[in-house]
Design a protein around this motif. Structure first.
Motif, PDB file in Angstrom:
ATOM      1  N   LEU A  91      53.465  34.617  35.307  1.00 48.98           N
ATOM      2  CA  LEU A  91      52.243  33.915  34.917  1.00 48.98           C
ATOM      3  C   LEU A  91      51.468  33.701  36.207  1.00 48.98           C
ATOM      4  O   LEU A  91      52.018  33.164  37.172  1.00 48.98           O
ATOM      5  N   ALA A  92      50.216  34.144  36.242  1.00 48.53           N
ATOM      6  CA  ALA A  92      49.443  34.081  37.483  1.00 48.53           C
ATOM      7  C   ALA A  92      47.991  33.713  37.190  1.00 48.53           C
ATOM      8  O   ALA A  92      47.553  33.691  36.041  1.00 48.53           O
ATOM      9  N   TYR A  93      47.265  33.444  38.265  1.00 51.78           N
ATOM     10  CA  TYR A  93      45.833  33.154  38.183  1.00 51.78           C
ATOM     11  C   TYR A  93      45.112  34.131  39.088  1.00 51.78           C
ATOM     12  O   TYR A  93      45.443  34.275  40.264  1.00 51.78           O
ATOM     13  N   TYR A  94      44.104  34.831  38.514  1.00 54.23           N
ATOM     14  CA  TYR A  94      43.309  35.802  39.271  1.00 54.23           C
ATOM     15  C   TYR A  94      41.994  35.124  39.647  1.00 54.23           C
ATOM     16  O   TYR A  94      41.155  34.829  38.784  1.00 54.23           O
ATOM     17  N   PRO A  96      39.047  35.889  41.396  1.00 51.47           N
ATOM     18  CA  PRO A  96      37.667  36.368  41.207  1.00 51.47           C
ATOM     19  C   PRO A  96      37.130  36.223  39.778  1.00 51.47           C
ATOM     20  O   PRO A  96      35.951  35.960  39.583  1.00 51.47           O
ATOM     21  N   TRP A  97      37.976  36.396  38.779  1.00 54.33           N
ATOM     22  CA  TRP A  97      37.521  36.336  37.394  1.00 54.33           C
ATOM     23  C   TRP A  97      37.818  34.998  36.744  1.00 54.33           C
ATOM     24  O   TRP A  97      37.364  34.732  35.621  1.00 54.33           O
ATOM     25  N   GLY A  98      38.626  34.177  37.388  1.00 57.17           N
ATOM     26  CA  GLY A  98      38.968  32.879  36.825  1.00 57.17           C
ATOM     27  C   GLY A  98      39.857  32.983  35.600  1.00 57.17           C
ATOM     28  O   GLY A  98      39.743  32.183  34.681  1.00 57.17           O
ATOM     29  N   ASN A  99      40.742  33.978  35.608  1.00 59.91           N
ATOM     30  CA  ASN A  99      41.589  34.132  34.426  1.00 59.91           C
ATOM     31  C   ASN A  99      43.062  33.911  34.722  1.00 59.91           C
ATOM     32  O   ASN A  99      43.560  34.176  35.800  1.00 59.91           O
ATOM     33  N   LEU A 100      43.705  33.377  33.694  1.00 53.60           N
ATOM     34  CA  LEU A 100      45.148  33.230  33.664  1.00 53.60           C
ATOM     35  C   LEU A 100      45.674  34.561  33.150  1.00 53.60           C
ATOM     36  O   LEU A 100      45.102  35.132  32.220  1.00 53.60           O
ATOM     37  N   CYS A 101      46.733  35.071  33.737  1.00 51.82           N
ATOM     38  CA  CYS A 101      47.263  36.362  33.290  1.00 51.82           C
ATOM     39  C   CYS A 101      48.783  36.337  33.249  1.00 51.82           C
ATOM     40  O   CYS A 101      49.421  35.635  34.027  1.00 51.82           O
ATOM     41  N   VAL A 102      49.320  37.108  32.323  1.00 51.37           N
ATOM     42  CA  VAL A 102      50.763  37.293  32.216  1.00 51.37           C
ATOM     43  C   VAL A 102      50.993  38.792  32.302  1.00 51.37           C
ATOM     44  O   VAL A 102      50.424  39.570  31.529  1.00 51.37           O
ATOM     45  N   PHE A 103      51.835  39.196  33.255  1.00 49.01           N
ATOM     46  CA  PHE A 103      52.051  40.613  33.512  1.00 49.01           C
ATOM     47  C   PHE A 103      53.092  41.205  32.577  1.00 49.01           C
ATOM     48  O   PHE A 103      54.189  40.674  32.428  1.00 49.01           O
ATOM     49  N   LEU A 117      51.978  31.551  39.394  1.00 45.30           N
ATOM     50  CA  LEU A 117      52.191  30.159  38.987  1.00 45.30           C
ATOM     51  C   LEU A 117      53.597  29.922  38.446  1.00 45.30           C
ATOM     52  O   LEU A 117      54.122  28.818  38.547  1.00 45.30           O
ATOM     53  N   GLY A 118      54.171  30.951  37.822  1.00 47.35           N
ATOM     54  CA  GLY A 118      55.473  30.780  37.206  1.00 47.35           C
ATOM     55  C   GLY A 118      55.962  32.069  36.588  1.00 47.35           C
ATOM     56  O   GLY A 118      55.413  33.146  36.842  1.00 47.35           O
TER      57      GLY A 118
END
Length: 142
Positions: A91-94, A96-103, A117-118
């Motif tokens: 779980l991360a935060y990108y 430039p785009w202000g988005n939460l992402c899960v890989f 983040l986790g």
């Protein structure tokens, strides 16, 4: 002997503070009727994210690489390192785009604008992959 124990405890506390583990906690992710744990990593960015919970919003596909949702306002990432090589389930935060992402896929190239983040379990990740446009709720675990 007492002094050795005190020094060992101080050293352990220092290592935990450096690694970020001291403030780590678990949050809940609910999709439909199922709830999963997400282990936060104890960084300043993760703590700032947890302070914003609960949130409930859909995630969308970003290619086959990740599921994303946008956070408004932008997340304060603090002083954490900004170069990360995400792996499946992160779980991360990108920034430039202000988005939460899960890989969804591991082995990703390092990014200077990504803060991890986790991490979530394989079961939680599979549920998120299949969530479609349904709302995903993230909250502090009770």
């Amino acid at each position: 002997m007492k002094m050795k124990k005190m020094l060992a405890a101080a050293a352990a506390a220092g290592i935990a503070a450096i690694s970020g583990a001291a403030g780590a906690e678990t949050i809940s992710m609910t999709i439909g009727a199922k709830t999963f744990d997400v282990e936060m990593n104890g960084t300043e960015a993760a703590a700032n994210f947890v302070k914003r919970l609960p949130i409930s919003q859909p995630f969308e596909d970003f290619g086959k690489l990740e599921r994303i949702t946008y956070l408004k306002p932008a997340l304060d990432t603090g002083k954490d390192a900004l170069t990360a090589s995400p792996k499946r389930g992160d779980l991360a935060y990108y920034i430039p785009w202000g988005n939460l992402c899960v890989f969804l896929i591991g082995g990703n190239a390092p990014s200077e604008d990504l803060v991890i983040l986790g991490h979530m379990s394989e079961e939680a990740l599979t549920a998120l992959e299949k969530s479609g446009k349904n709302r995903v709720e993230l909250r502090v675990k009770e």
